[in-house]
Design a protein around this motif. Sequence first.
Motif, short mmCIF file in Angstrom:
data_model
loop_
_atom_site.label_atom_id
_atom_site.label_comp_id
_atom_site.label_asym_id
_atom_site.label_seq_id
_atom_site.Cartn_x
_atom_site.Cartn_y
_atom_site.Cartn_z
N VAL A 24 -1.69 5.45 11.48
CA VAL A 24 -1.72 4.14 10.82
C VAL A 24 -2.75 3.23 11.49
N MET A 68 0.82 -1.21 0.00
CA MET A 68 0.00 0.00 0.00
C MET A 68 0.85 1.26 0.00
N ASN A 69 2.13 1.11 0.31
CA ASN A 69 3.08 2.23 0.25
C ASN A 69 2.66 3.43 1.08
N TRP A 70 2.13 3.20 2.26
CA TRP A 70 1.79 4.31 3.15
C TRP A 70 3.09 4.95 3.61
N GLN A 97 3.89 6.47 6.19
CA GLN A 97 4.18 6.34 7.62
C GLN A 97 4.83 5.00 7.97
N ASP A 148 3.10 9.15 13.98
CA ASP A 148 2.43 8.47 12.87
C ASP A 148 1.69 7.20 13.32
N LYS A 208 -6.12 4.16 10.24
CA LYS A 208 -6.32 3.72 8.86
C LYS A 208 -6.66 2.23 8.82
#
Length: 167
Positions: free
Chosen positions: A142, A114-116, A118, A138, A145
Amino acid sequence: MKINRHARILDLISRYEIGTQEELADYLNKDGFAVTQATISRDIRQLHLTKVPAENGRQRYVALEPQKADSLMDEKYLRVLKAGYVSMDSAGNILVIKTVSGMAMAVAAALDAMNWPQIAGCIAGDDTIFCAIHSLGDTPVVMDKIRGICTGRDGEEGRSAGERAQG
């Protein structure tokens, strides 16, 4: 002029009904590309290849349009995360995510994909993931999310009973 591996893969799947990673690896090795299971898996992901039914009753690889591939992959990662998530807790900037037994690696791969920004990275066992978050601030972002994705709700409502009991 030497053709690159990705171009060769796209050429091969357009010409042959290649249905397995082993078949693809055999073709590439015959063409002088030194590939492994890991490199083939990465190539399939990077090229957004998927399988479709072939005429002979098997399946074969095809390349999706980039926008459609991104959308399908995002949906796939979300499904994996939802299906595998059990609970989560934090220890500073490390998330400890419990999953259904045997799904931790798939859920960790989905989170990584997902390349978040954080998330620094994930390490998975059988049913537990350690997810390193870039900063302490962060961590709740996360967590929110993940809760929002897995429960369809945000914040306190989305927390499991075990998480609420832990604070």
